[in-house]
Design an enzyme around this catalytic site. Structure first.
Site, PDB file in Angstrom:
ATOM      1  N   GLU A   1      48.948  55.700 -16.736  1.00 51.30           N
ATOM      2  CA  GLU A   1      47.543  56.032 -16.521  1.00 51.30           C
ATOM      3  C   GLU A   1      46.730  54.751 -16.413  1.00 51.30           C
ATOM      4  O   GLU A   1      45.512  54.776 -16.444  1.00 51.30           O
ATOM      5  CB  GLU A   1      47.019  56.941 -17.616  1.00 51.30           C
ATOM      6  CG  GLU A   1      47.122  56.378 -19.011  1.00 51.30           C
ATOM      7  CD  GLU A   1      46.459  57.283 -20.031  1.00 51.30           C
ATOM      8  OE1 GLU A   1      45.230  57.383 -19.979  1.00 51.30           O
ATOM      9  OE2 GLU A   1      47.170  57.881 -20.851  1.00 51.30           O
TER      10      GLU A   1
ATOM     11  N   SER B   1      38.898  64.628 -29.354  1.00 49.53           N
ATOM     12  CA  SER B   1      40.280  64.386 -28.897  1.00 49.53           C
ATOM     13  C   SER B   1      41.287  64.805 -29.968  1.00 49.53           C
ATOM     14  O   SER B   1      42.352  65.334 -29.650  1.00 49.53           O
ATOM     15  CB  SER B   1      40.476  62.924 -28.488  1.00 49.53           C
ATOM     16  OG  SER B   1      40.514  62.063 -29.606  1.00 49.53           O
TER      17      SER B   1
ATOM     18  N   THR C   1      43.046  51.189 -31.906  1.00 50.37           N
ATOM     19  CA  THR C   1      44.245  51.965 -31.523  1.00 50.37           C
ATOM     20  C   THR C   1      44.879  51.418 -30.239  1.00 50.37           C
ATOM     21  O   THR C   1      45.796  52.030 -29.702  1.00 50.37           O
ATOM     22  CB  THR C   1      43.901  53.463 -31.311  1.00 50.37           C
ATOM     23  OG1 THR C   1      43.075  53.590 -30.149  1.00 50.37           O
ATOM     24  CG2 THR C   1      43.193  54.057 -32.511  1.00 50.37           C
TER      25      THR C   1
ATOM     26  N   CYS D   1      48.580  60.606 -21.163  1.00 51.55           N
ATOM     27  CA  CYS D   1      49.823  60.227 -21.866  1.00 51.55           C
ATOM     28  C   CYS D   1      50.972  61.194 -21.608  1.00 51.55           C
ATOM     29  O   CYS D   1      52.109  60.922 -22.007  1.00 51.55           O
ATOM     30  CB  CYS D   1      49.581  60.158 -23.370  1.00 51.55           C
ATOM     31  SG  CYS D   1      48.257  59.060 -23.815  1.00 51.55           S
TER      32      CYS D   1
ATOM     33  N   HIS E   1      53.584  62.579 -29.752  1.00 58.04           N
ATOM     34  CA  HIS E   1      52.801  61.518 -29.116  1.00 58.04           C
ATOM     35  C   HIS E   1      51.945  60.850 -30.199  1.00 58.04           C
ATOM     36  O   HIS E   1      51.350  61.538 -31.029  1.00 58.04           O
ATOM     37  CB  HIS E   1      51.916  62.112 -28.013  1.00 58.04           C
ATOM     38  CG  HIS E   1      50.846  61.161 -27.558  1.00 58.04           C
ATOM     39  ND1 HIS E   1      51.154  59.904 -27.079  1.00 58.04           N
ATOM     40  CD2 HIS E   1      49.492  61.244 -27.560  1.00 58.04           C
ATOM     41  CE1 HIS E   1      50.030  59.278 -26.783  1.00 58.04           C
ATOM     42  NE2 HIS E   1      49.007  60.069 -27.065  1.00 58.04           N
TER      43      HIS E   1
ATOM     44  N   LYS F   1      49.305  64.131 -38.995  1.00 60.15           N
ATOM     45  CA  LYS F   1      48.306  65.217 -38.922  1.00 60.15           C
ATOM     46  C   LYS F   1      48.867  66.378 -38.106  1.00 60.15           C
ATOM     47  O   LYS F   1      48.733  67.539 -38.478  1.00 60.15           O
ATOM     48  CB  LYS F   1      47.051  64.733 -38.169  1.00 60.15           C
ATOM     49  CG  LYS F   1      45.981  64.039 -38.981  1.00 60.15           C
ATOM     50  CD  LYS F   1      44.816  63.764 -38.004  1.00 60.15           C
ATOM     51  CE  LYS F   1      43.870  62.696 -38.459  1.00 60.15           C
ATOM     52  NZ  LYS F   1      43.035  63.043 -39.588  1.00 60.15           N
TER      53      LYS F   1
ATOM     54  N   SER G   1      45.635  63.642 -22.758  1.00 58.73           N
ATOM     55  CA  SER G   1      44.249  64.107 -22.774  1.00 58.73           C
ATOM     56  C   SER G   1      43.849  64.697 -21.435  1.00 58.73           C
ATOM     57  O   SER G   1      44.381  64.344 -20.384  1.00 58.73           O
ATOM     58  CB  SER G   1      43.321  62.935 -23.084  1.00 58.73           C
ATOM     59  OG  SER G   1      43.401  62.625 -24.448  1.00 58.73           O
TER      60      SER G   1
HETATM   61  P1  HMG Z   1      36.784  55.930 -36.442  1.00 57.89           P
HETATM   62  O1  HMG Z   1      35.370  56.380 -36.337  1.00 57.89           O
HETATM   63  O2  HMG Z   1      37.039  54.485 -36.255  1.00 57.89           O
HETATM   64  O3  HMG Z   1      37.429  56.233 -37.821  1.00 57.89           O
HETATM   65  O4  HMG Z   1      37.590  56.774 -35.380  1.00 57.89           O
HETATM   66  P2  HMG Z   1      37.112  57.349 -38.929  1.00 57.89           P
HETATM   67  O5  HMG Z   1      35.881  56.999 -39.665  1.00 57.89           O
HETATM   68  O6  HMG Z   1      37.238  58.727 -38.320  1.00 57.89           O
HETATM   69  O7  HMG Z   1      38.357  57.055 -39.879  1.00 57.89           O
HETATM   70  C1  HMG Z   1      39.661  57.257 -39.438  1.00 57.89           C
HETATM   71  C2  HMG Z   1      40.479  57.712 -40.628  1.00 57.89           C
HETATM   72  O8  HMG Z   1      40.552  56.635 -41.559  1.00 57.89           O
HETATM   73  C3  HMG Z   1      39.870  58.895 -41.394  1.00 57.89           C
HETATM   74  O9  HMG Z   1      40.951  59.677 -41.864  1.00 57.89           O
HETATM   75  C4  HMG Z   1      39.176  58.210 -42.556  1.00 57.89           C
HETATM   76  O10 HMG Z   1      39.026  59.059 -43.688  1.00 57.89           O
HETATM   77  C5  HMG Z   1      40.151  57.094 -42.845  1.00 57.89           C
HETATM   78  P3  HMG Z   1      41.057  61.250 -41.475  1.00 57.89           P
HETATM   79  O11 HMG Z   1      39.854  61.887 -42.029  1.00 57.89           O
HETATM   80  O12 HMG Z   1      41.079  61.320 -39.955  1.00 57.89           O
HETATM   81  O13 HMG Z   1      42.343  61.657 -42.069  1.00 57.89           O
HETATM   82  N1  HMG Z   1      39.554  55.944 -43.532  1.00 57.89           N
HETATM   83  C6  HMG Z   1      40.135  55.314 -44.573  1.00 57.89           C
HETATM   84  N2  HMG Z   1      41.290  55.540 -45.219  1.00 57.89           N
HETATM   85  C7  HMG Z   1      41.617  54.694 -46.262  1.00 57.89           C
HETATM   86  N3  HMG Z   1      40.821  53.663 -46.650  1.00 57.89           N
HETATM   87  C8  HMG Z   1      39.658  53.417 -46.027  1.00 57.89           C
HETATM   88  C9  HMG Z   1      39.272  54.260 -44.941  1.00 57.89           C
HETATM   89  N4  HMG Z   1      38.212  54.296 -44.112  1.00 57.89           N
HETATM   90  C10 HMG Z   1      38.394  55.330 -43.251  1.00 57.89           C
HETATM   91  N5  HMG Z   1      38.899  52.390 -46.417  1.00 57.89           N
HETATM   92  C11 HMG Z   1      39.388  57.596 -34.032  1.00 57.89           C
HETATM   93  C12 HMG Z   1      38.960  57.119 -35.420  1.00 57.89           C
HETATM   94  C13 HMG Z   1      40.816  58.030 -34.043  1.00 57.89           C
HETATM   95  C14 HMG Z   1      38.489  58.777 -33.614  1.00 57.89           C
HETATM   96  C15 HMG Z   1      39.171  56.398 -33.045  1.00 57.89           C
HETATM   97  O14 HMG Z   1      40.090  55.407 -33.366  1.00 57.89           O
HETATM   98  C16 HMG Z   1      39.329  56.767 -31.587  1.00 57.89           C
HETATM   99  O15 HMG Z   1      38.380  57.192 -30.940  1.00 57.89           O
HETATM  100  N6  HMG Z   1      40.568  56.551 -31.015  1.00 57.89           N
HETATM  101  C17 HMG Z   1      40.867  56.829 -29.623  1.00 57.89           C
HETATM  102  C18 HMG Z   1      41.082  58.298 -29.371  1.00 57.89           C
HETATM  103  C19 HMG Z   1      42.361  58.827 -29.978  1.00 57.89           C
HETATM  104  O16 HMG Z   1      43.262  58.085 -30.289  1.00 57.89           O
HETATM  105  N7  HMG Z   1      42.451  60.167 -30.088  1.00 57.89           N
HETATM  106  C20 HMG Z   1      43.652  60.804 -30.590  1.00 57.89           C
HETATM  107  C21 HMG Z   1      43.927  62.176 -29.957  1.00 57.89           C
HETATM  108  S1  HMG Z   1      43.818  62.121 -28.164  1.00 57.89           S
HETATM  109  C22 HMG Z   1      45.353  61.475 -27.643  1.00 57.89           C
HETATM  110  O17 HMG Z   1      46.273  61.407 -28.384  1.00 57.89           O
HETATM  111  C23 HMG Z   1      45.437  61.026 -26.220  1.00 57.89           C
HETATM  112  C24 HMG Z   1      45.344  59.540 -25.989  1.00 57.89           C
HETATM  113  O18 HMG Z   1      46.549  58.904 -26.368  1.00 57.89           O
HETATM  114  C25 HMG Z   1      45.041  59.258 -24.511  1.00 57.89           C
HETATM  115  C26 HMG Z   1      45.884  59.924 -23.433  1.00 57.89           C
HETATM  116  O19 HMG Z   1      46.335  61.042 -23.520  1.00 57.89           O
HETATM  117  O20 HMG Z   1      45.984  59.282 -22.390  1.00 57.89           O
HETATM  118  C27 HMG Z   1      44.220  58.880 -26.781  1.00 57.89           C
END
Ligand code: HMG
Length: 391
Positions: free
Chosen positions: A79, A201, A152, A111, A233, A242, A308
């Site tokens: 992609e 997502s 990520t 992906c 994935h 999760k 996605s």
């Molecule tokens: P964010 O705002 O940086 O993080 O976004 P957050 O505040 O949601 O925290 C992440 C986790 O860390 C949470 O855990 C927090 O509690 C924890 P959860 O509630 O999710 O279990 N946390 C802590 N834990 C321990 N000690 C601490 C601490 N602070 C926070 N001090 C997000 C996170 C994944 C949304 C962001 O990184 C993002 O936007 N990533 C890109 C999108 C993505 O990866 N989506 C996944 C599903 S989509 C997919 O898989 C397709 C993809 O690969 C693309 C494709 O298909 O081509 C992305």
């Protein structure tokens, strides 16, 4: 006749950025990365690397071991394409010296693309069992600096030789399928970084797990307690855990939290230090599982692919007895361990670098150490080169 993965090899970027560097630079608690998303480091490409050099580097060991004679199709999934018209696979075909009598095509659905390629390859082999298909998943995950997705990022390519009577993994039917039109992650043609609605997502991914599992059951798939391991994935490795907890609840799997964790953990060991590699991520998970568990001969695995937008597929696969002799565990570990550490400033400079678009001649600095490099650009054309001395 069993059909599946006969050989598997991967490559990644020249540099590695530790999440500790990111945490220091942004004043973020390192536990957010190590525990919250389950990431420790990410691969970063050198200026003279791209999806083509990684793809060719991943596939070279397969060609070295099996020759080129039986390969009549190359399916390259990405992609992060380098051209809107020409398949990146054609450059790879040339770098690997594959015969002219080959069909080459590029596939895209975020992906999920590599799983489509694997299934299409299996169908081609079913029609002509003497032929083999080279499937390559290659991607660079890039988000805007200082956006939630930045931590990520990652990059890798996985090459797989799909054949009849495979030595490593038999891909089973049926598959469970799920498609939903959703804007959770996308990259318009005019952008080099992806856009994402992070929370949406994650929800979309979990809904796709449910949808694909439901269809898998309706198509007559295995019962959930038959699988010895679950490969998901991994946009970040915590997502696999999760997803597995979610599936276990949805499918009423009676495992303890510790058993749920253990069923996924070995699949995360490469992704944890490489980062998201989009199409390649699920198959890096498979490589990690096979390299780190020694008890899988003859046992069924569950595979869940998510792209996605979104398309998902759940399928079973059986590990071939004796497969360990055919793995590339030492090479895989070396691809991860030989990366050169890069500091935050160096990473940012590379992130901000874009290739010139003026059509003039541009040479790129000699930087990476892989077997192939992007030499430069001339007349809007990319020029690739095999290094004289392969690393
Ligand atoms: P964010 O705002 O940086 O993080 O976004 P957050 O505040 O949601 O925290 C992440 C986790 O860390 C949470 O855990 C927090 O509690 C924890 P959860 O509630 O999710 O279990 N946390 C802590 N834990 C321990 N000690 C601490 C601490 N602070 C926070 N001090 C997000 C996170 C994944 C949304 C962001 O990184 C993002 O936007 N990533 C890109 C999108 C993505 O990866 N989506 C996944 C599903 S989509 C997919 O898989 C397709 C993809 O690969 C693309 C494709 O298909 O081509 C992305």
């Amino acid at each position: 006749m069993p059909i599946g993965i006969h050989d598997l090899s991967f490559a990644t970027g020249h540099y590695v950025l530790e999440h500790a560097e990111l945490a220091r630079a942004y004043g973020v608690d390192i536990d957010k990365f190590h525990l919250g998303i389950g990431q420790e480091a990410m691969s970063v490409l050198a200026a003279d690397e791209d999806i083509v050099t990684m793809a060719a580097a991943a596939a070279q060991p397969i060609v070295d071991r099996h020759g080129t004679g039986d390969i009549r199709t190359v399916l390259l999934a990405t992609e992060t394409a380098v051209d809107q018209a020409k398949s990146a696979g054609v450059y790879v075909h040339s770098l690997l010296g594959l015969p002219a009598a080959t069909r080459v095509v590029e596939l895209k659905q975020a992906c999920y693309g590599a799983t489509a390629a694997l299934q299409f390859a299996a169908a081609l082999v079913a029609r002509e069992p003497s032929q083999r298909v080279l499937v390559i998943a290659t991607d660079v995950a890039r988000y805007d600096l200082e956006s939630p997705g930045e931590s990520t990022q990652g990059a890798a390519a996985v090459a797989m030789l799909v054949a009849a009577d495979p030595a490593i993994l038999r891909v089973e039917s049926p598959s469970g399928l799920f498609t939903a039109d959703i804007m959770d992650f996308w990259r318009p043609n005019y952008r080099s970084t992806a856009l994402v609605d992070g929370r949406t997502s994650i929800t979309a991914y979990l809904q796709a797990v449910e949808g694909a599992w439901k269809d898998y059951g309706e198509q007559g798939g295995r019962a959930i307690d038959e699988f010895s391991a679950f490969c998901y994935h991994q946009p970040f490795t915590k997502m696999a855990h999760k997803a597995h907890r979610h599936l276990a609840e949805f499918a009423s799997l009676a495992d303890t939290p510790n058993e749920l964790h253990t069923a996924v953990l070995p699949t995360t060991l490469y992704n944890r230090v490489i980062g998201n590699s989009y199409t390649a991520s699920l198959y890096l998970g498979l490589a990690a599982l096979l390299d780190h568990r020694t008890d899988l001969d003859g046992r069924p695995l569950a595979m869940f692919s998510y792209g996605s937008g979104s398309v998902a597929e759940f399928f079973g696969a059986t590990v071939v007895p004796g497969h360990r002799e055919h793995l590339r565990t030492a090479g895989n570990r070396s691809a991860v361990n030989r990366r050169t550490p890069i500091d935050f400033a160096g990473y940012r400079a590379l992130h901000e670098q874009t290739l010139p678009t003026d059509g003039r001649d541009h040479e790129l600095p000699v930087e990476g150490s892989g077997p192939f490099r992007l030499l430069g650009l001339s007349g809007h054309k990319r020029i690739y080169q095999a290094r004289a001395h392969r690393s």
